[in-house]
Design a protein around this motif. Structure first.
Motif, PDB file in Angstrom:
ATOM      1  N   LYS A  79       0.848  -1.202   0.000  1.00 21.72           N
ATOM      2  CA  LYS A  79       0.000   0.000   0.000  1.00 21.72           C
ATOM      3  C   LYS A  79       0.882   1.249   0.000  1.00 21.72           C
ATOM      4  O   LYS A  79       1.863   1.326   0.730  1.00 21.72           O
ATOM      5  N   LEU A  80       0.481   2.216  -0.812  1.00 24.82           N
ATOM      6  CA  LEU A  80       1.220   3.474  -0.902  1.00 24.82           C
ATOM      7  C   LEU A  80       0.523   4.532  -0.061  1.00 24.82           C
ATOM      8  O   LEU A  80      -0.618   4.904  -0.333  1.00 24.82           O
ATOM      9  N   GLU A  81       1.204   4.974   0.977  1.00 26.93           N
ATOM     10  CA  GLU A  81       0.645   6.017   1.846  1.00 26.93           C
ATOM     11  C   GLU A  81       0.739   7.381   1.151  1.00 26.93           C
ATOM     12  O   GLU A  81       1.734   7.681   0.495  1.00 26.93           O
ATOM     13  N   ASN A  82      -0.290   8.185   1.297  1.00 26.37           N
ATOM     14  CA  ASN A  82      -0.309   9.547   0.728  1.00 26.37           C
ATOM     15  C   ASN A  82      -0.010   9.555  -0.767  1.00 26.37           C
ATOM     16  O   ASN A  82       0.795  10.366  -1.262  1.00 26.37           O
ATOM     17  N   ALA A  83      -0.655   8.641  -1.484  1.00 28.47           N
ATOM     18  CA  ALA A  83      -0.432   8.550  -2.924  1.00 28.47           C
ATOM     19  C   ALA A  83      -0.931   9.806  -3.630  1.00 28.47           C
ATOM     20  O   ALA A  83      -2.070  10.237  -3.421  1.00 28.47           O
ATOM     21  N   PRO A  84      -0.106  10.429  -4.462  1.00 34.02           N
ATOM     22  CA  PRO A  84      -0.549  11.622  -5.203  1.00 34.02           C
ATOM     23  C   PRO A  84      -1.587  11.235  -6.252  1.00 34.02           C
ATOM     24  O   PRO A  84      -1.533  10.142  -6.823  1.00 34.02           O
ATOM     25  N   ARG A  85      -2.518  12.119  -6.505  1.00 33.51           N
ATOM     26  CA  ARG A  85      -3.584  11.849  -7.471  1.00 33.51           C
ATOM     27  C   ARG A  85      -3.159  12.213  -8.883  1.00 33.51           C
ATOM     28  O   ARG A  85      -2.445  13.191  -9.105  1.00 33.51           O
ATOM     29  N   SER A  86      -3.611  11.411  -9.820  1.00 33.89           N
ATOM     30  CA  SER A  86      -3.415  11.715 -11.236  1.00 33.89           C
ATOM     31  C   SER A  86      -4.640  12.488 -11.695  1.00 33.89           C
ATOM     32  O   SER A  86      -5.766  11.991 -11.637  1.00 33.89           O
ATOM     33  N   THR A  87      -4.438  13.743 -12.106  1.00 38.64           N
ATOM     34  CA  THR A  87      -5.568  14.594 -12.467  1.00 38.64           C
ATOM     35  C   THR A  87      -5.431  15.090 -13.906  1.00 38.64           C
ATOM     36  O   THR A  87      -4.354  15.030 -14.496  1.00 38.64           O
ATOM     37  N   LYS A  88      -6.504  15.587 -14.462  1.00 36.71           N
ATOM     38  CA  LYS A  88      -6.504  16.079 -15.834  1.00 36.71           C
ATOM     39  C   LYS A  88      -5.465  17.189 -15.980  1.00 36.71           C
ATOM     40  O   LYS A  88      -5.437  18.146 -15.219  1.00 36.71           O
TER      41      LYS A  88
END
Length: 379
Positions: A79-88
């Motif tokens: 599990k990746l803690e504080n995973a950054p979001r991929s956004t448009k």
């Protein structure tokens, strides 16, 4: 004497941070030998394998004095803690879990070296040969024989404690340790990994066609075959699908080794900056992880494909620059294909312009593929 030494080694292994240890005989791996012959006949191998079939299945071919093999396993996080979001407009790629943190080859080799030094202290006549992933022996087959786990239908080792989220390594020794018993477990009727493999690389339970496996495809350096470009999604290195869907991995997430902890910004990096990353920047950022071993070219190619799969129009200008100026054929051609996949008019114009100056046939073929997207019927 050897029984007592075995107990000492097991105790020492816990003290130096080895999560599981087992002992195996040096008998020929006869079942593996037959499977490797079938693999070779069907051209299922990846090409990364080391050694002949005899060397890969006969430990004494590698060390004539061999009497036993010590197998170890270290658990890694899932599990990746504080995973950054991929956004448009700010899309990200991903590295598989087995590439998180410091390159596991170094971690396991260091643990095995510590174990080897301990053995020499206790038994000065000790000889040993260490292998982690890149050696002739199959780490998985050794671990199965040593009772560490069993082989799942996804062809990876599954342990009762940590699921399949483990790194493996082994040490051939001249000490006749008593072998441990293999586990009497299997996947039963579960077929999730075979059914959900994105490319159908799992031919049947326990048989992998490496040529179709995304984990292998992301590491190649040539143009990625057309059929697989959409299927790799935003993967930059490796693939976790057959592990993620496995019921044996449900709830398995261990953070036992600080050096294996991932940097979220590194294992889920922004895609557009990867197009222009320098060799030095790549080495500084990604060099310490296992996913960098093939260099930046495959990662950049995969990043271009990911941007195309996202249809990220904000990347068009940078892709045009790559198509026109990158000296590498694969990168230049893949960028042309990606511009067509994204489908902007400026991309089309740029492909037509670049086509007039391009001289390489493989790049021109990719440009034609890119232009075909503009004439293909909408589906």
């Amino acid at each position: 004497m050897y029984d007592e030494l075995k107990q000492d080694v097991m105790k020492q292994s816990k003290g130096i941070g080895i999560d599981k240890i087992g002992f195996a005989s040096v008998d020929v791996f006869t079942t593996l030998k037959e499977r490797l012959k079938v693999q070779q006949e069907n051209q299922y191998q990846s090409g990364f394998e080391k050694g002949t079939i005899e060397e890969r299945t006969t430990p004494r071919k590698l060390m004539p004095e061999a009497q036993s093999i010590i197998s170890i396993a270290l658990a890694y996080p899932s599990k990746l803690e504080n995973a950054p979001r991929s956004t448009k407009g700010d899309r990200r790629g991903q590295f598989c879990r087995a590439s998180w943190g410091t390159d596991y080859h170094h971690i396991l080799r260091e643990k095995l070296e510590q174990l080897g030094e301990y053995l020499k202290e206790k038994h000065p006549d000790t000889q040993y040969k260490i292998m982690v992933d890149t050696g002739e022996l199959s780490d998985k087959e050794v671990a199965v024989r040593a009772g560490i786990g069993f082989t799942g239908k996804n062809t990876v080792l599954i342990t009762p404690e940590f699921g399949s989220y483990v790194y493996l390594g082994e040490m051939i020794t001249n000490i006749p340790f008593e072998p441990d018993q293999p586990l009497e477990e299997d996947c039963g009727n579960c077929n999730l990994c075979v059914d959900t493999c994105p490319t159908g690389a799992l031919i049947q339970g326990g048989q992998l066609n490496a040529q179709k496996c995304i984990a292998f495809l992301t590491q190649t350096k040539d143009f990625l075959p057309d059929d697989y470009r959409k299927k790799i999604g935003n993967r930059l290195y490796g693939c976790d699908t057959c592990q993620v869907v496995c019921p044996r991995n449900k709830g398995k997430n261990f953070h036992l080794h600080e050096e294996m902890e991932p940097d979220p910004e590194v294992v889920k990096p922004r895609l557009k900056p990867l197009l222009r990353i320098s060799n030095r920047e790549f080495k500084e950022t990604f060099g310490p992880m296992a996913g960098s071993w093939r260099g930046k070219k495959p990662i950049q190619r995969n990043a271009i494909i990911a941007l195309a799969n996202y249809k990220d129009e904000t990347a068009v200008d940078e892709l045009i620059d790559v198509m026109k100026h990158d000296p590498r054929l694969v990168i230049r051609g893949t960028a042309a294909w990606a511009l067509g996949k994204i489908g902007s008019e400026s991309g089309k114009t740029a492909i037509l312009e670049a086509k007039e100056k391009e001289t390489d046939e493989s790049v021109l073929a990719e440009m034609e593929k890119g232009l075909e997207f503009f004439t293909a019927p909408l589906s």
